[in-house]
Design a protein around this motif. Sequence first.
Motif, mmCIF file in Angstrom:
data_model
loop_
_atom_site.group_PDB
_atom_site.id
_atom_site.type_symbol
_atom_site.label_atom_id
_atom_site.label_comp_id
_atom_site.label_asym_id
_atom_site.label_seq_id
_atom_site.Cartn_x
_atom_site.Cartn_y
_atom_site.Cartn_z
ATOM 1 N N LEU B 389 0.898 -1.119 -0.031
ATOM 2 C CA LEU B 389 -0.002 -0.059 -0.025
ATOM 3 C C LEU B 389 0.692 1.132 -0.030
ATOM 4 C CD1 LEU B 389 -2.586 -0.917 2.806
ATOM 5 C CD2 LEU B 389 -2.665 -1.056 0.100
ATOM 6 N N THR B 390 0.484 2.282 -0.571
ATOM 7 C CA THR B 390 0.924 3.645 -0.737
ATOM 8 C C THR B 390 0.388 4.426 0.565
ATOM 9 O OG1 THR B 390 0.861 3.450 -2.881
ATOM 10 C CG2 THR B 390 1.605 5.580 -1.807
ATOM 11 N N PRO B 391 1.143 4.959 1.559
ATOM 12 C CA PRO B 391 0.431 5.537 2.454
ATOM 13 C C PRO B 391 -0.438 6.765 1.934
ATOM 14 C CG PRO B 391 2.876 5.453 2.874
ATOM 15 C CD PRO B 391 2.427 5.096 1.351
ATOM 16 N N THR B 392 -1.710 7.227 2.662
ATOM 17 C CA THR B 392 -2.437 8.158 2.041
ATOM 18 C C THR B 392 -1.792 9.378 2.456
ATOM 19 O OG1 THR B 392 -3.902 8.084 4.274
ATOM 20 C CG2 THR B 392 -4.344 6.707 2.207
ATOM 21 N N ASN B 393 -1.105 9.551 3.707
ATOM 22 C CA ASN B 393 -0.526 10.871 4.035
ATOM 23 C C ASN B 393 0.806 10.787 4.609
ATOM 24 O OD1 ASN B 393 -0.390 13.487 5.170
ATOM 25 N ND2 ASN B 393 -1.926 13.211 6.678
ATOM 26 N N PRO B 394 1.952 10.892 3.845
ATOM 27 C CA PRO B 394 3.211 10.760 4.116
ATOM 28 C C PRO B 394 3.729 11.692 4.956
ATOM 29 C CG PRO B 394 2.865 10.664 1.503
ATOM 30 C CD PRO B 394 1.461 11.280 2.286
ATOM 31 N N THR B 395 2.915 12.641 5.367
ATOM 32 C CA THR B 395 3.215 13.672 6.359
ATOM 33 C C THR B 395 2.687 13.610 7.765
ATOM 34 O OG1 THR B 395 1.744 15.148 5.447
ATOM 35 C CG2 THR B 395 3.926 15.252 4.734
ATOM 36 N N ALA B 396 1.927 12.365 7.868
ATOM 37 C CA ALA B 396 1.102 12.473 9.116
ATOM 38 C C ALA B 396 2.133 12.317 10.276
ATOM 39 C CB ALA B 396 0.341 11.054 9.186
ATOM 40 N N ALA B 397 1.743 13.048 11.399
ATOM 41 C CA ALA B 397 2.663 13.282 12.557
ATOM 42 C C ALA B 397 2.488 11.918 13.447
ATOM 43 C CB ALA B 397 2.136 14.252 13.247
ATOM 44 N N VAL B 398 1.560 11.483 13.798
ATOM 45 C CA VAL B 398 1.385 10.529 14.585
ATOM 46 C C VAL B 398 2.051 9.288 14.286
ATOM 47 C CG1 VAL B 398 -0.199 9.101 15.986
ATOM 48 C CG2 VAL B 398 -0.640 11.450 15.670
ATOM 49 N N THR B 399 2.034 8.773 12.971
ATOM 50 C CA THR B 399 2.334 7.395 12.396
ATOM 51 C C THR B 399 3.896 7.918 11.889
ATOM 52 O OG1 THR B 399 1.351 7.724 10.473
ATOM 53 C CG2 THR B 399 0.133 6.849 12.167
ATOM 54 N N GLY B 400 4.243 9.179 11.478
ATOM 55 C CA GLY B 400 5.536 9.387 10.951
ATOM 56 C C GLY B 400 5.118 9.008 9.488
ATOM 57 N N GLY B 401 4.069 9.151 8.977
ATOM 58 C CA GLY B 401 3.717 9.211 7.318
ATOM 59 C C GLY B 401 3.591 7.703 6.997
ATOM 60 N N LYS B 402 3.807 6.793 8.042
ATOM 61 C CA LYS B 402 3.291 5.256 7.502
ATOM 62 C C LYS B 402 2.133 4.966 7.906
ATOM 63 C CE LYS B 402 7.923 5.183 6.934
ATOM 64 N NZ LYS B 402 8.307 5.441 5.936
ATOM 65 N N VAL B 403 1.679 3.725 7.177
ATOM 66 C CA VAL B 403 0.390 3.155 7.564
ATOM 67 C C VAL B 403 0.272 3.022 9.146
ATOM 68 C CG1 VAL B 403 -1.166 1.156 6.983
ATOM 69 C CG2 VAL B 403 0.010 2.307 5.147
ATOM 70 N N PRO B 404 -0.643 3.202 9.757
ATOM 71 C CA PRO B 404 -0.715 2.977 11.167
ATOM 72 C C PRO B 404 -0.417 1.473 11.571
ATOM 73 C CG PRO B 404 -2.504 4.536 10.401
ATOM 74 C CD PRO B 404 -2.038 3.881 9.123
ATOM 75 N N ALA B 405 0.191 1.477 12.495
ATOM 76 C CA ALA B 405 0.567 -0.096 12.688
ATOM 77 C C ALA B 405 -0.104 -0.421 13.989
ATOM 78 C CB ALA B 405 2.008 -0.406 12.673
ATOM 79 N N ARG B 406 -0.687 0.397 14.952
ATOM 80 C CA ARG B 406 -1.264 0.040 16.244
ATOM 81 C C ARG B 406 -2.269 1.184 16.423
ATOM 82 N NH1 ARG B 406 0.517 2.764 20.639
ATOM 83 N NH2 ARG B 406 -0.256 1.129 21.971
ATOM 84 N N PHE B 407 -3.074 0.651 17.453
ATOM 85 C CA PHE B 407 -4.220 1.562 17.815
ATOM 86 C C PHE B 407 -3.442 2.288 18.935
ATOM 87 C CE2 PHE B 407 -8.312 1.098 15.964
ATOM 88 C CZ PHE B 407 -8.219 -0.146 15.173
ATOM 89 N N PRO B 408 -3.998 3.495 19.191
ATOM 90 C CA PRO B 408 -3.288 4.173 20.344
ATOM 91 C C PRO B 408 -4.022 3.603 21.832
ATOM 92 C CG PRO B 408 -4.209 5.800 19.051
ATOM 93 C CD PRO B 408 -4.422 4.631 18.508
ATOM 94 N N TYR B 409 -3.469 3.674 22.930
ATOM 95 C CA TYR B 409 -4.057 2.980 24.011
ATOM 96 C C TYR B 409 -5.268 4.196 24.517
ATOM 97 C CZ TYR B 409 -0.255 0.070 25.312
ATOM 98 O OH TYR B 409 0.750 -0.806 24.886
ATOM 99 N N ASP B 410 -6.350 3.589 24.998
ATOM 100 C CA ASP B 410 -7.569 4.408 25.266
ATOM 101 C C ASP B 410 -6.907 5.435 26.595
ATOM 102 O OD1 ASP B 410 -9.858 5.097 27.150
ATOM 103 O OD2 ASP B 410 -10.483 3.720 25.925
ATOM 104 N N ALA B 411 -7.583 6.453 26.456
ATOM 105 C CA ALA B 411 -6.899 7.726 27.301
ATOM 106 C C ALA B 411 -7.521 7.254 28.576
ATOM 107 C CB ALA B 411 -7.825 8.918 27.111
ATOM 108 N N GLY B 412 -8.409 6.860 29.065
ATOM 109 C CA GLY B 412 -8.985 6.277 30.369
ATOM 110 C C GLY B 412 -8.096 5.326 30.820
#
Lengths: 1086, 449
Positions: B389-412
Amino acid sequence: MQLRSSWNRLLTLIACCALPARVMAQGATITGTATGEGGAPLVGVTVSIAGMGLGSQTGADGKYSFTVPASRVTGQAVTLNARRVGYLPQNVLVTLTAGTITHDFAMVTTPLQLEQVIVTGAGTSQVRERIGSSISTVDTGQLVRAAQPQNLISALSATTPNVRVNTQSGEPGGSAFVIIRGATSVTGTNQPLIVVDNQPIDNSTISTNGGDGSTVTQNRAADINPNDVESVQVLKGAAASAIYGARASNGVILITTKRGNNGPTRWTISSTQTFDHVIKTFPLQTAFGQGTGGNPGTCTADDCSANSLSWGPALSGKPTFAHGTEIYDTGLTSDNAISVSGGNQRTTFYLSGGITDQLGVMKGPNNRYDRTTVRLSATHQLLNTLTFGGNFSYFNTRGDYVQKGSNTSGLLLGALRTPPDFNNQPFLDPNSGLQRSYRFPHPSPASVTSSRGYDNPFFTLDNPGNRSELGRFLGNIKADWVPTSWLSFSETFGADNYTDSRLESAPLSSSTDPVGFVTRYTINNLEIDHNLTATGSHSFNENIDTRLILGQNLNSRRYRDVYIFGDELIAPTPFAIQNTVSYTPTETKSLRHIAAYFAQAEGDFYNQFHVTAGLRDDGFSTFGSGHRTAVYPKVDAAWTFTQYVNHDYTSGKGWLTNGRLRAAYGETGREPPVYSTISALSSTSLFGSGFQDFIGPKQGGFGGLVTGGNVGNPDLQPERNREGEVGFDVGLFDSRGDFSFTYYNKKSSDVILPAPTNAASTGAQTGLVNGATISNKGIEISANARPYTSQKMDFTIGGNYAKNNGKVLSLLQGVQFIPYNNEGFTGSIGSSTVGYAPGVLRGQDFIRCGYGLSADVDGSGNEVAVDPLCNGAKKGALFIGGPNNRPIVNPDEQVIADPNPKWTAGLNAGFRYDKFQFSTLFDMRRGGQVWDGTRSALDRFGTAEETLVRTSNAGIFGQNVLPNEVVAGPGAGKPAFTTPNAWQTWFTGLGGSASSVQSQFVEDGSFVKWREVSLAYTFDNSYMRDRLGFSNAVIRLAGRNLHTWTKYKGLDPETNLGGAEFLTQGIDFFQNPQTRSFVVSVTLNR
Amino acid sequence: MNRKTIAGLMTAVVFIAACSDNFLTGGELSTDPNRPTQATSQQLFVGIQAATWALLASDPPRVTGLWAQQFKGGNIQYEAAYDYDISEQTTNGFHQSLYLGGGLVDIRKLEGQALAAHDSVFLGQAQVMEALVMGEGASMFGDLTYSHALKNELNAPLDKQLDIYDSVQVVLDAAISNLSKTGPTNFGAADADLAYGGDPAQWIKLAHTLKARFLMHTAEVRPTVYATVLAQSNQGLTSLADNFNAVFTGDANQQNFWYQFDVVQRPGYLLPDPQFIALLTSRNDPRLHQYFNADLSDLADSLIEPNHTQPLVTANENILLGAEAAQRTGDNATALAKLNTARALAGLPAESGITGQALLNEILLEEYIADFQNIEAWNLYKRTCTPNLTPTNPTAAVTGGKVPARFPYDAGERNTNTNIPQLGSQPKRNANDPANATSAGTGAACKGQ
């Protein structure tokens, strides 16, 4: 009470002392005349000898007379005292000798009403001068002139310092949220206890389907007709409200209704007509049409889905429609009231009725609220020592509502997102007769159960399926028994019972549920209260009066509701449960009892120093079993020091005509929510996501149970507030002015909070614990001036100012905030956070300078420190990075908006010339941020006027995008957007409602509102009296909510999505604005 | 007696009356009339079943579907997720729900009650649910509290992800053993089990498939597991009748999640992804129109019926796991045979004459397509970078522009456990999933990891 008991004491003494006539002839008779202004005889002045329990009242001729029996006449010097409310008391020394002693009193008015006896709660009352804690009296004249007079709570706005009112919206049937001195709790809405005629009543606000969508919901105290209200006292501090113990942590509002009086029968008829308009509508653009990327997004096939955005082509000359205004018209409120009252020495009565019909400013018949009230109040003196009384009121309300808020079938959400080139009329397709909307413009007959994307606002206005009907009975019986001169008993036994039936439904093709649904919600609440006090008074000598009050309070609150959700309509109408395919009923019940005892001791020394000390022992069934009772003490003292500063004060002259210092300390509490000590399973838990796709634990015919998300806490105790206050009240400059100041410091501890428990550790999301502490400190100032008063004209001006600093000092160890997931939205969620007052919004922000943050500033994937790149810009400057010259998301969640104001103030002025009365009222608030969620969504959809910036080929942060921000960093000042598509990508992504950074839409909600201006004329000439039969007629013209001066770009900085149901105010998301009104009112009195 | 004494007596009498503690306790005052406090095992099972369906069919597979580019985001939050603008809210509560009512807390309660009642079948069924929930959770979040779970500890430590996978294997082994036992007290969930009607044999097959699945999740860092994966999948689900499904009646609160989301709550949020459409079109895959509607603007009508049965663990997945394992251990023939078995189940013609990397590519793409509307499609991509896959957003901050590889932990959970850091400090990838340098299917440089 005081006047009556003096009189009764006298009669009792005469009755039981049966002295032979010859003994009476040798006593001392004291007689004379009391005069008021201009030497006219003054009725109702009580003249008495302090400490002897003897006295009399002046009659209509101003004369008084009473006799001291010979056995008590020893030639001693006694103080003769003359008092009447509204006049300065006078004391004179006389020597008692046999025979007649004559003394006349020339009474001087004081507007300070220090002698006024005011209700202080739980069956007690006290002379104003002797009260050391902070109790405010609301001018009921201001109530009927208020901006939303139909809702009594709403009418309190700007009348008293630190009683802050937010009215939900201008719609009929909206709620009013009132906070006295700041929130003291992080669960619940912190509304004060409302007591009517010594009986606590219910003031809850319960919406049918959630405060963020659904419709507006009334707060229950709004059922009361303000025309029936005689006086309102607000017990603000803990010392004043300690007498209500664990129900009073947020203060108490004491309402006394009108009574009949001994005298000729009087009647009043009044009729008020009000014309309402929307003050401000959301500015929308009319230059670009439906579509995306500059291309049209309309469609023509049957059942096609059209584009939801307005980022389409320029319209240049095509017809456009004003979606912000086309849904409104003029609203009309008609308020008619009649009252008859009268009585004789033994019996009095007051009978009143009122009908209010309010049709709102939205087009169509489905926004209205009608209220009918009937009330009878009567007292009868059965024996000389025993008086009975009763108050019986019946209220009936009916409302029709329009869906609002975060709801794809909500009115403004559909209206304001509609592209300017789409005509919402007709809202039914001419061919198929089904709803057409801008996202679904050509419905075929097969689309009956298809979603329309967002409902056509006219379709929403046409939905008659949102109604409420309420019947409420409020009644109490009182008995007062005064068996001896020093002992009296008072009993109030009351019941408050209402049944509120709601219907909320969505027709077929509604976007929120295209197959339709019907919700039936019936609430039944019964509160029974018994309050018994015994008061004993004793005068040790002529200078020391004491009083002891003992009381018992038993209360029962029984709540029942049934909620039925019927999904999928069978036939398009009726909106009835049996017309749905499947329905799910749930019910909720609760029962709570209170058993409390209180004692209060009062001492009045030398008529100048007053002390009160009290204790309330509260037992609640909702307290944990280990802490079944809690004790709430109070003490207050007041010292009137006028005589030391101004020796001539009884004449009413001098620069200081009254001076009083006061100090008070008290504790109040708040009970835990019902059944929170119990852990249980749940058969109603839902499993799904925040997008409302849920399944329940009952599947395929099998019922399931799971562990509830809340774990019960059997050790739960009530919360406790400890508050100290000091203040002074002075009358100045020949009583032409008065000034009051109070400082208070309130600490709330053991505050109950749903401790988010770690799900992995406990298997529950929350448990209630006592643990938080909250502090509220502030000042209250009120000042009034009467610079000129004469027979023909007077001028008054008054103001109040209040400041409250609320802060959550701690929640639980390691916990920084408690979210309120149903208050707000992803990106802007309500919460209570340490370091801020309860009820603040949390979300994400952009990276800013001065906080030691790091970010990927150039898109390379490497994070570097941001501050060195800020070039010395001030702390908080928005960091603009490369390579796109845009701000960078800060993924850490933080507080983005604090809706609590820094200070609030009210200003009122009145001018009377002959029979004309002019008055005006301003309401001011400074601080208090509002999240403009409506604007964030409309930016995304491209319908907001500010999206016209898309034509600019140089979008620069700090200049034409986020223009109020100070910017810094390598990309600052450089263009970030140069084409309309780039603008669209911004607004539909990080720059609009899809963005996780909602802090960019938080605005300052400071305002100055011109609440009211009115002009009244009183006709009272003899023609009226002789020919027409009334003693006067008053005609009044007024304007309300005339103008708001504010920087807030949305519809109204005061509006709040959840009304009184949310602790978090300051959420603006497609709810209706306040209205401006013009009022004509005629009142006939006899 | 004089007036004063009467008055005094009456005062005393009134005050003493009605002041006993009975006024504050008893009946509806002390017992909650709205909520039960005891549940039968079957009632717990039904709740656990519903919660598990939500985990596997509500928001997680939608969001992973966006990341695996089988869907494209059409509105607000899903556009944000598609563009990798993710936050703790993206998780939508599904970290906590692993443990809450219907999750681990009730699974353990059920296991306890089953043990006390000597019902090994019920115990085995509960253990399978525990493994399914925790294994899937580990794939989404990485490290999670497990061995210290539900002990009321403050700041319970997180178990390493690979340790969780190991524990899950042990639980599944225990489950298989328990499900195999017979006895007079072994009733199990019976008809309340809407997927299998309580049949222990089916549950055993499911357990074997889950063993294969979760072992395969660790394959990137433990390449020796392939043989075991093959062995386990051979004992797993083989036919469509074996599928572990979520069965919805279509009544209120019993409606298919995809229907609820796509038709009722948020139409237009999920659009077919162009990349996926191109892939299906280029392979002439008939599933193009089984998955999507005629004009490719939305899901197919049959998939968004309120009572559509939603497959959660399928025979296709099981067979293809076996196929991949066979290929990776050198047995191309078995791999091809299994590939064709899976293709036959999907109504596709058999393939022939492919081997080596090309065969692997076919197997992986086949599993990617078969795992539509399933979190496993994303897990497959993470593990193999296939399709590339080609990443949809190469400049995304949280994932470093890569395809997300995990879900963030729940804030609670983060807020109540000091062992969980803020989102900015959480790892971007889980321990079982280092970034792939190349795509396993094509050998080309991996674009999205």
